[in-house]
Write an enzyme that holds these catalytic residues in place. Structure first.
Site, PDB file in Angstrom:
ATOM      1  N   ASP A  53      -4.263   2.834 -25.352  1.00  0.00           N
ATOM      2  CA  ASP A  53      -3.490   3.192 -26.548  1.00  0.00           C
ATOM      3  C   ASP A  53      -4.129   4.339 -27.319  1.00  0.00           C
ATOM      4  O   ASP A  53      -3.470   5.001 -28.127  1.00  0.00           O
ATOM      5  CB  ASP A  53      -3.335   1.978 -27.472  1.00  0.00           C
ATOM      6  CG  ASP A  53      -2.368   0.954 -26.893  1.00  0.00           C
ATOM      7  OD1 ASP A  53      -1.796   1.225 -25.822  1.00  0.00           O
ATOM      8  OD2 ASP A  53      -2.184  -0.109 -27.509  1.00  0.00           O
ATOM      9  N   GLU A 104       3.905  -3.266 -42.508  1.00  0.00           N
ATOM     10  CA  GLU A 104       2.679  -4.010 -42.778  1.00  0.00           C
ATOM     11  C   GLU A 104       2.351  -4.116 -44.266  1.00  0.00           C
ATOM     12  O   GLU A 104       1.867  -5.160 -44.730  1.00  0.00           O
ATOM     13  CB  GLU A 104       1.501  -3.359 -42.033  1.00  0.00           C
ATOM     14  CG  GLU A 104       1.572  -3.494 -40.525  1.00  0.00           C
ATOM     15  CD  GLU A 104       2.489  -2.448 -39.881  1.00  0.00           C
ATOM     16  OE1 GLU A 104       2.696  -2.525 -38.655  1.00  0.00           O
ATOM     17  OE2 GLU A 104       2.995  -1.561 -40.615  1.00  0.00           O
TER      18      GLU A 104
END
Length: 313
Positions: free
Chosen positions: A117, A58
């Site tokens: 998650d 990223e």
């Protein structure tokens, strides 16, 4: 009662990118190995030559986006909010924010509604971090219709924009002919006299539900959709606060540094008003079904109703 249509705001992101891609050759979409999840995959199918998968990198992706912006491209860099902001903050600050480059950051899977998650992926700090970057526009749409409109508007805006999207399907509340979207302009959804509820993201639909429950108790709640956190529409906040005398903020984000803090900054300076902030109270998230987590943390319609009722009484 008719069934309420529900869509995740990330769906509006993918749809808008395709629409923009058909009109603008300078649009480029970057992703960090999450094209299916962020919904940039629909753009990839239509325009494979203008979609760059940067892999699980990223920080590098933000640098690439910055470089593309210097050549006249309009890059939309996409990843989960936790990784786009948490992992790449320094690159966003120094490579995009500092030179005020025309990069749009599409951050999906924000907030506790990421669900199973768990805490590692439930980014409740992203708005606070992005607010500290000078010149960064921050948008948190309330539904898929608004998400699509926000992406189209972000393309037209020159400068860095942070767009926050969710994984969880939420009620579509803006699917009507007179809906108008403008960056930096809050939307008055319901007039009231006893308390103002300024909400953002998925909490907007919940705030409307809460307002109905409050009305049954004789409490008149004004509901405002604050889709743009920065720049904040101070005028709509101040006008409502002066009318009702009490303000509640509701957000799927930490109460530290998010919408609540922005509203308090505004009111403290211009019109001191009692404020109750509804959000994540200085804790990490946890794994569980998204709908159940929203209930546990008081971000559903019932939770907001109870909090506002206690604040007013």
């Amino acid at each position: 009662m008719p069934e309420v249509k529900k869509l995740a705001t990330r769906e509006g992101y993918g749809k808008a990118l395709v629409e923009l891609g058909k009109k603008h050759d300078n649009l480029v979409v970057l992703d960090a190995d999450l094209a299916e999840a962020t919904r940039t995959g629909v753009f990839q199918k239509e325009f494979p030559d203008r979609h760059i998968d940067c892999g699980i990198a990223e920080s590098n992706m933000m640098g690439i986006a910055a470089g593309l912006a210097t050549t006249g491209k309009v890059p939309f860099a996409s990843s989960f909010a936790m990784f786009a902001v948490g992992r790449a903050f320094e690159q966003i600050r120094n490579s995009i924010g500092y030179p005020h480059l025309n990069v749009k950051i599409g951050a999906s899977h924000a907030g506790i509604s990421v669900g199973e998650d768990g805490a590692s992926h439930q980014c409740n700090e992203d708005i606070a971090l992005m607010r500290t970057i000078p010149g960064m526009t921050i948008i948190n749409p309330s539904d898929a219709v608004e998400a699509e409109a926000a992406v189209l508007a972000a393309y037209e805006l020159d400068g860095p924009v942070y767009l926050r999207f969710g994984r969880f399907a939420v009620p579509v509340i803006n699917d009507h002919p007179d809906y108008k979207y403008e960056i930096g302009k809050g939307i008055l959804l319901r007039e009231g006299t006893d308390v103002t509820i300024a909400a953002t993201g998925l909490c907007v639909a919940a705030a409307l539900e809460a307002a109905d429950k409050l009305a049954a108790d004789g409490v008149s709640a004004e509901v405002i959709n604050i889709h743009t956190i920065k720049p904040l529409d101070e005028e709509i906040i101040l006008n409502s606060a002066k009318k009702t005398g009490r303000v509640v903020t509701a957000e799927e984000h930490s109460v530290v540094g998010g919408l609540g803090s922005a509203v308090c900054d505004c009111l403290c300076e211009h019109a001191p008003t009692p404020v109750c902030k509804i959000g994540i109270y200085d804790v990490f998230g946890e794994s569980g079904p998204a709908a159940e987590l929203l209930v546990k943390y008081g971000l559903d319609g019932q939770g907001i109703y109870e909090k506002v009722k206690g604040f007013v009484k």
